[in-house]
Design an enzyme around this catalytic site. Sequence first.
Site, PDB file in Angstrom:
ATOM      1  N   SER A 264     -25.592  -9.199  -8.029  1.00  0.00           N
ATOM      2  CA  SER A 264     -26.842  -9.695  -7.446  1.00  0.00           C
ATOM      3  C   SER A 264     -26.717 -11.176  -7.111  1.00  0.00           C
ATOM      4  O   SER A 264     -27.207 -11.630  -6.078  1.00  0.00           O
ATOM      5  CB  SER A 264     -27.998  -9.458  -8.417  1.00  0.00           C
ATOM      6  OG  SER A 264     -28.098  -8.093  -8.720  1.00  0.00           O
TER       7      SER A 264
ATOM      8  N   HIS B  90     -25.431  -0.762  -7.890  1.00  0.00           N
ATOM      9  CA  HIS B  90     -26.434  -0.127  -8.755  1.00  0.00           C
ATOM     10  C   HIS B  90     -26.821   1.257  -8.211  1.00  0.00           C
ATOM     11  O   HIS B  90     -26.922   2.212  -8.970  1.00  0.00           O
ATOM     12  CB  HIS B  90     -27.717  -0.976  -8.823  1.00  0.00           C
ATOM     13  CG  HIS B  90     -27.582  -2.314  -9.486  1.00  0.00           C
ATOM     14  ND1 HIS B  90     -27.888  -3.486  -8.847  1.00  0.00           N
ATOM     15  CD2 HIS B  90     -27.217  -2.677 -10.740  1.00  0.00           C
ATOM     16  CE1 HIS B  90     -27.718  -4.509  -9.666  1.00  0.00           C
ATOM     17  NE2 HIS B  90     -27.293  -4.051 -10.823  1.00  0.00           N
TER      18      HIS B  90
ATOM     19  N   ARG C 209     -18.067  -3.270 -14.490  1.00  0.00           N
ATOM     20  CA  ARG C 209     -17.276  -3.550 -13.297  1.00  0.00           C
ATOM     21  C   ARG C 209     -15.886  -4.038 -13.667  1.00  0.00           C
ATOM     22  O   ARG C 209     -14.897  -3.574 -13.179  1.00  0.00           O
ATOM     23  CB  ARG C 209     -17.986  -4.600 -12.430  1.00  0.00           C
ATOM     24  CG  ARG C 209     -19.267  -4.078 -11.793  1.00  0.00           C
ATOM     25  CD  ARG C 209     -20.147  -5.187 -11.338  1.00  0.00           C
ATOM     26  NE  ARG C 209     -20.515  -6.050 -12.464  1.00  0.00           N
ATOM     27  CZ  ARG C 209     -21.115  -7.196 -12.348  1.00  0.00           C
ATOM     28  NH1 ARG C 209     -21.409  -7.663 -11.165  1.00  0.00           N
ATOM     29  NH2 ARG C 209     -21.437  -7.903 -13.420  1.00  0.00           N
TER      30      ARG C 209
ATOM     31  N   LYS D 268     -33.038 -14.480 -17.192  1.00  0.00           N
ATOM     32  CA  LYS D 268     -32.728 -15.090 -15.900  1.00  0.00           C
ATOM     33  C   LYS D 268     -34.038 -15.506 -15.240  1.00  0.00           C
ATOM     34  O   LYS D 268     -35.095 -15.005 -15.590  1.00  0.00           O
ATOM     35  CB  LYS D 268     -32.029 -14.072 -15.008  1.00  0.00           C
ATOM     36  CG  LYS D 268     -30.767 -13.490 -15.628  1.00  0.00           C
ATOM     37  CD  LYS D 268     -30.222 -12.342 -14.811  1.00  0.00           C
ATOM     38  CE  LYS D 268     -28.984 -11.745 -15.446  1.00  0.00           C
ATOM     39  NZ  LYS D 268     -28.488 -10.562 -14.733  1.00  0.00           N
TER      40      LYS D 268
HETATM   41  N1  COA Z   1     -22.852  -2.704  -9.427  1.00  0.00           N
HETATM   42  C1  COA Z   1     -23.094  -3.954  -9.002  1.00  0.00           C
HETATM   43  N2  COA Z   1     -23.520  -4.926  -9.793  1.00  0.00           N
HETATM   44  C2  COA Z   1     -23.740  -4.618 -11.070  1.00  0.00           C
HETATM   45  C3  COA Z   1     -23.514  -3.350 -11.579  1.00  0.00           C
HETATM   46  C4  COA Z   1     -23.036  -2.350 -10.692  1.00  0.00           C
HETATM   47  N3  COA Z   1     -22.794  -1.112 -11.095  1.00  0.00           N
HETATM   48  N4  COA Z   1     -23.806  -3.356 -12.886  1.00  0.00           N
HETATM   49  C5  COA Z   1     -24.200  -4.603 -13.175  1.00  0.00           C
HETATM   50  N5  COA Z   1     -24.160  -5.371 -12.085  1.00  0.00           N
HETATM   51  C6  COA Z   1     -24.431  -6.811 -12.021  1.00  0.00           C
HETATM   52  C7  COA Z   1     -25.762  -7.192 -11.508  1.00  0.00           C
HETATM   53  O1  COA Z   1     -25.720  -7.426 -10.134  1.00  0.00           O
HETATM   54  C8  COA Z   1     -26.042  -8.468 -12.282  1.00  0.00           C
HETATM   55  O2  COA Z   1     -25.386  -9.539 -11.651  1.00  0.00           O
HETATM   56  P1  COA Z   1     -25.890 -11.033 -11.781  1.00  0.00           P
HETATM   57  O3  COA Z   1     -25.668 -11.410 -13.225  1.00  0.00           O
HETATM   58  O4  COA Z   1     -25.025 -11.719 -10.830  1.00  0.00           O
HETATM   59  O5  COA Z   1     -27.347 -11.059 -11.420  1.00  0.00           O
HETATM   60  C9  COA Z   1     -25.383  -8.211 -13.603  1.00  0.00           C
HETATM   61  O6  COA Z   1     -24.370  -7.290 -13.348  1.00  0.00           O
HETATM   62  C10 COA Z   1     -26.273  -7.604 -14.639  1.00  0.00           C
HETATM   63  O7  COA Z   1     -27.492  -7.248 -14.076  1.00  0.00           O
HETATM   64  P2  COA Z   1     -28.278  -5.930 -14.365  1.00  0.00           P
HETATM   65  O8  COA Z   1     -27.418  -4.724 -14.254  1.00  0.00           O
HETATM   66  O9  COA Z   1     -29.506  -5.983 -13.519  1.00  0.00           O
HETATM   67  O10 COA Z   1     -28.628  -6.034 -15.881  1.00  0.00           O
HETATM   68  P3  COA Z   1     -29.064  -7.224 -16.746  1.00  0.00           P
HETATM   69  O11 COA Z   1     -27.879  -7.606 -17.568  1.00  0.00           O
HETATM   70  O12 COA Z   1     -29.755  -8.274 -15.965  1.00  0.00           O
HETATM   71  O13 COA Z   1     -30.146  -6.461 -17.631  1.00  0.00           O
HETATM   72  C11 COA Z   1     -31.415  -5.974 -19.573  1.00  0.00           C
HETATM   73  C12 COA Z   1     -30.327  -6.810 -18.907  1.00  0.00           C
HETATM   74  C13 COA Z   1     -32.709  -6.027 -18.804  1.00  0.00           C
HETATM   75  C14 COA Z   1     -30.951  -4.521 -19.660  1.00  0.00           C
HETATM   76  C15 COA Z   1     -31.555  -6.549 -21.001  1.00  0.00           C
HETATM   77  O14 COA Z   1     -31.767  -7.937 -20.910  1.00  0.00           O
HETATM   78  C16 COA Z   1     -32.682  -5.928 -21.779  1.00  0.00           C
HETATM   79  O15 COA Z   1     -32.535  -4.838 -22.301  1.00  0.00           O
HETATM   80  N6  COA Z   1     -33.831  -6.619 -21.876  1.00  0.00           N
HETATM   81  C17 COA Z   1     -34.999  -6.157 -22.596  1.00  0.00           C
HETATM   82  C18 COA Z   1     -35.188  -6.943 -23.894  1.00  0.00           C
HETATM   83  C19 COA Z   1     -34.304  -6.400 -24.987  1.00  0.00           C
HETATM   84  O16 COA Z   1     -34.408  -5.275 -25.395  1.00  0.00           O
HETATM   85  N7  COA Z   1     -33.426  -7.279 -25.478  1.00  0.00           N
HETATM   86  C20 COA Z   1     -32.473  -6.930 -26.500  1.00  0.00           C
HETATM   87  C21 COA Z   1     -31.209  -6.436 -25.893  1.00  0.00           C
HETATM   88  S1  COA Z   1     -30.002  -6.089 -27.134  1.00  0.00           S
END
Ligand code: COA
Length: 165
Positions: free
Chosen positions: A129, A18, A91, A42
């Site tokens: 993560s 990240h 990724r 989550k």
């Molecule tokens: N390097 C390392 N890991 C990465 C990465 C990178 N460049 N990019 C993503 N990841 C990993 C994270 O570690 C995480 O792994 P995990 O699933 O093992 O925990 C996973 O990819 C995704 O995590 P993250 O990047 O934190 O994003 P997320 O998918 O958890 O976030 C939101 C989702 C918060 C953006 C989304 O749920 C949201 O917008 N919520 C608000 C409500 C909303 O508007 N909903 C409608 C959406 S259409």
Amino acid sequence: MENIAIYPGTFDPITNGHVDLIRRATAIFPRVHVLVAADTKKTPMFSAEERCEMVKEAVKDLDRAVVEIFNGLLVEQVRRLSANIIIRGLRAVSDFEYESQMALMNKRLHPEVETFFMISTEEYAYVSSSFVKEIAGLGGEVGSMVPPGVARMLYSRYGSNPAGR
Ligand code: COA
């Protein structure tokens, strides 16, 4: 028009993957709002405040990055911040399906927003993560995968410290 980007995530916890992406994004955009989701599907290990503090510490040398917690819909944050770009990391091909659905849904909710995908740096292509938590929980070394403050938080939460073995 100035491009204002937002980089949302759960960041439970933030990883070096990240941080690498935020660093690269701040080299392109004048301002990158890193938004830490309080409400998430989550069940996070760390509270929203803890996750936000870890992100702030990890990007404190990046002047163009602004970190805050958000609640509710992402597109509402896009409107509030007058942002026009959502950044997401890709990724592997396996990320694509979920990410494309989210990008299309956000576009439907807010047609003016564009989602930009950045391919993760090879070194971090397999870092997530969940893996980091699993490894730290089993007493493994995560120092090369997360910022130092995050490693300390993980080891203290799990009561483990591989460096001290
Ligand atoms: N390097 C390392 N890991 C990465 C990465 C990178 N460049 N990019 C993503 N990841 C990993 C994270 O570690 C995480 O792994 P995990 O699933 O093992 O925990 C996973 O990819 C995704 O995590 P993250 O990047 O934190 O994003 P997320 O998918 O958890 O976030 C939101 C989702 C918060 C953006 C989304 O749920 C949201 O917008 N919520 C608000 C409500 C909303 O508007 N909903 C409608 C959406 S259409």
